[in-house]
Design a protein around this motif. Structure first.
Motif, PDB file in Angstrom:
ATOM      1  N   GLY A 100       0.821  -1.206   0.000  1.00  0.00           N
ATOM      2  CA  GLY A 100       0.000   0.000   0.000  1.00  0.00           C
ATOM      3  C   GLY A 100       0.850   1.249   0.000  1.00  0.00           C
ATOM      4  N   TYR A 101       0.198   2.376  -0.089  1.00  0.00           N
ATOM      5  CA  TYR A 101       0.923   3.652  -0.029  1.00  0.00           C
ATOM      6  C   TYR A 101      -0.019   4.777   0.390  1.00  0.00           C
ATOM      7  N   VAL A 102       0.562   5.914   0.701  1.00  0.00           N
ATOM      8  CA  VAL A 102      -0.228   7.096   1.068  1.00  0.00           C
ATOM      9  C   VAL A 102      -0.582   7.840  -0.219  1.00  0.00           C
ATOM     10  N   THR A 103      -1.889   8.008  -0.413  1.00  0.00           N
ATOM     11  CA  THR A 103      -2.410   8.579  -1.663  1.00  0.00           C
ATOM     12  C   THR A 103      -2.825  10.041  -1.457  1.00  0.00           C
ATOM     13  N   THR A 104      -3.396  10.606  -2.510  1.00  0.00           N
ATOM     14  CA  THR A 104      -3.940  11.968  -2.401  1.00  0.00           C
ATOM     15  C   THR A 104      -5.327  11.966  -1.760  1.00  0.00           C
ATOM     16  N   GLY A 105      -5.934  10.779  -1.597  1.00  0.00           N
ATOM     17  CA  GLY A 105      -7.268  10.701  -1.000  1.00  0.00           C
ATOM     18  C   GLY A 105      -7.933   9.378  -1.324  1.00  0.00           C
ATOM     19  N   GLY A 106      -9.196   9.264  -0.944  1.00  0.00           N
ATOM     20  CA  GLY A 106      -9.946   8.034  -1.194  1.00  0.00           C
ATOM     21  C   GLY A 106     -10.062   7.727  -2.678  1.00  0.00           C
ATOM     22  N   GLY A 251      -4.811  10.028   1.736  1.00  0.00           N
ATOM     23  CA  GLY A 251      -5.494   8.755   1.975  1.00  0.00           C
ATOM     24  C   GLY A 251      -4.509   7.609   2.037  1.00  0.00           C
ATOM     25  N   ILE A 252      -5.077   6.423   2.206  1.00  0.00           N
ATOM     26  CA  ILE A 252      -4.264   5.207   2.298  1.00  0.00           C
ATOM     27  C   ILE A 252      -4.924   4.165   1.409  1.00  0.00           C
ATOM     28  N   VAL A 253      -4.138   3.500   0.580  1.00  0.00           N
ATOM     29  CA  VAL A 253      -4.670   2.351  -0.163  1.00  0.00           C
ATOM     30  C   VAL A 253      -3.895   1.117   0.257  1.00  0.00           C
ATOM     31  N   LEU A 254      -4.621   0.014   0.415  1.00  0.00           N
ATOM     32  CA  LEU A 254      -3.994  -1.274   0.727  1.00  0.00           C
ATOM     33  C   LEU A 254      -4.537  -2.305  -0.255  1.00  0.00           C
ATOM     34  N   ILE A 255      -3.620  -3.090  -0.807  1.00  0.00           N
ATOM     35  CA  ILE A 255      -3.997  -4.100  -1.799  1.00  0.00           C
ATOM     36  C   ILE A 255      -3.283  -5.388  -1.438  1.00  0.00           C
ATOM     37  N   ARG A 256      -3.977  -6.526  -1.565  1.00  0.00           N
ATOM     38  CA  ARG A 256      -3.282  -7.803  -1.349  1.00  0.00           C
ATOM     39  C   ARG A 256      -2.167  -7.883  -2.396  1.00  0.00           C
TER      40      ARG A 256
END
Ligand SMILES: Cc1ncc(COP(=O)(O)O)c(C=O)c1O
Length: 402
Positions: A100-106, A251-256
């Motif tokens: 995952g990484y820190v994004t600009t938002g949802g 934001g935060i995104v997490l992906i398997r």
């Protein structure tokens, strides 16, 4: 001249000299003036981010490339990795299968996750409910994918029978389903176990993504949102400026990990190109890290429970003055029939037709709620006249009316 026009004229860069201080003062004054009545949008206002803003706010912090890389411009990547680890742990994601990484938002989180899922199955149909955020339909369009709209119930939760029907009709195509954890208008939470079951019935292996922009962290703190093996959830997107109230949108995104494609390496950045944007805001990562470090799991759990308590109080107070409000049991969001224009404007309520909401984010106070309810109570006689008490000796007409 209206306020907006005055500000636009003062900020016009083609005019010289520009009074920069006056423009900035104006912006701050306006923000200060509306802060006490800003209860319609989901940004927490209880956390103090001053230390990070003061110490880091004056320079560029740019986490270019993959957060796991050691090369290139590192800036706050170590803090970003700590944020990703904390959030993935909270969501019980298997340690060996997370990224995952820190994004600009949802929105960027959903774009990144659906891009990964769609890349694996380019003919997939992407299913999302009528209550999903508008960004989901936009992401589907950006990917050039086929989007399928699923009905939502009046309370905002997905209609699972309709999902099953839509999936069944297109069973020869792979499927990606977007569930929402905290819909924008009512904060409804789609039941990912039911979606997974419906999905498996028609498309074993279909990708399940959760748009958890608002409720991802609070639900994970309760143990009600998990990305463990049993969940069958492939990815999640969370907004950082909502529950953590950061002063920069993020934001935060997490992906398997096994579901995404490895990015190609870029020689001159010395990192893998795995994120949607190249340059990425390292200040946001530091703000998220600081918010988590200062309060920890217990502190954030307390913040969520206090906010829910205030939301329950708000529902009670509104109902007591005859304004039928309601909320989902886990929600910060209080849904109510749309009040008159002057009340909506003053309190910056988000409105969709005859429904409005306010959101008791951490930092909103009982005093603000009481003042809002007083304004609502003041409108009651004007829009719904209170019947006069009947005279003691009822006329035949009045007994007929009964
Ligand atoms: C359910 C939901 N998804 C996505 C978004 C978009 O998030 P962002 O504004 O962080 O891109 C929002 C924002 O309100 C939302 O409520």
């Amino acid at each position: 001249m209206t306020h907006t026009l005055r500000l636009a004229a003062a900020a016009d860069l083609s005019r010289a000299p520009i009074d920069i201080t006056a423009v900035l003062d104006h912006l701050v004054r306006e923000a200060d003036a509306t802060a006490a009545t800003s209860i319609g949008f989901p940004g927490a206002v209880d956390l103090d981010h001053t230390e990070v803003m003061t110490r880091l706010g004056g320079r560029l912090w740019n986490n270019i490339g993959d957060p796991a890389d050691e090369g290139g411009i590192a800036h706050t990547r170590a803090l970003e990795r700590a944020v990703i680890t904390w959030t993935a742990d909270l969501l019980a994601m298997p340690a060996e299968d997370r990224w995952g990484y820190v994004t600009t938002g949802g929105t960027e989180g959903t774009l990144s996750a659906l891009h990964a899922a769609h890349r694996r199955k380019p003919t997939a149909r992407i299913y999302y409910s009528a209550a999903a955020h508008y960004s989901v339909a936009k992401v589907v369009r950006l990917l050039g994918a086929h989007g399928i709209l699923v009905h939502a119930r009046p309370d905002g939760e997905m209609d699972y029978a309709h999902l099953a029907e839509q999936l069944h009709r297109r069973r020869r195509f792979p499927a990606i389903v977007v569930a929402t954890a905290g819909t924008t208008m009512t904060e409804a939470v789609d039941d990912t176990s039911r979606i997974r079951a419906v999905l498996d019935e028609h498309h074993a292996g279909g990708h399940l993504h959760v748009d958890a922009a608002l409720s991802g962290i609070p639900l994970a703190l309760d143990g009600r949102l998990s990305l463990d093996d049993a969940s069958g959830i492939g990815s999640v997107a969370i907004s950082g400026h909502k529950f953590f109230g950061t002063p920069t949108p993020c934001g935060i995104v997490l992906i398997r990990d096994h579901l995404r494609a490895a990015g190609s390496r870029v020689a001159y950045t010395a990192t893998a190109d795995t994120t949607i944007t190249g340059s990425r805001c390292g200040l946001s990562a530091a703000l998220l890290w600081h918010a988590i470090a200062v309060h920890g799991r217990e502190g954030h759990r307390w913040r969520a429970s206090e906010a829910r308590r205030l939301a329950a109080y708000t529902v009670e107070r509104l109902n007591a003055v005859g304004w039928p409000a309601w909320r989902h049991p886990h929600a910060f969001t209080v849904v109510l029939p749309t009040p008159p224009e002057h009340v909506r404007r003053k309190w910056l309520l988000a409105t969709d037709g005859d429904t409005s909401h306010l959101i008791c984010m951490p930092g909103i106070t009982p005093g603000q709620v009481d003042a809002f309810v007083a304004d609502i109570a003041d409108t009651r006689p004007r829009i719904r006249p209170i019947p006069r008490p009947r005279p003691a000796t009822a006329s035949p007409a009045s007994s007929h009316a009964r």
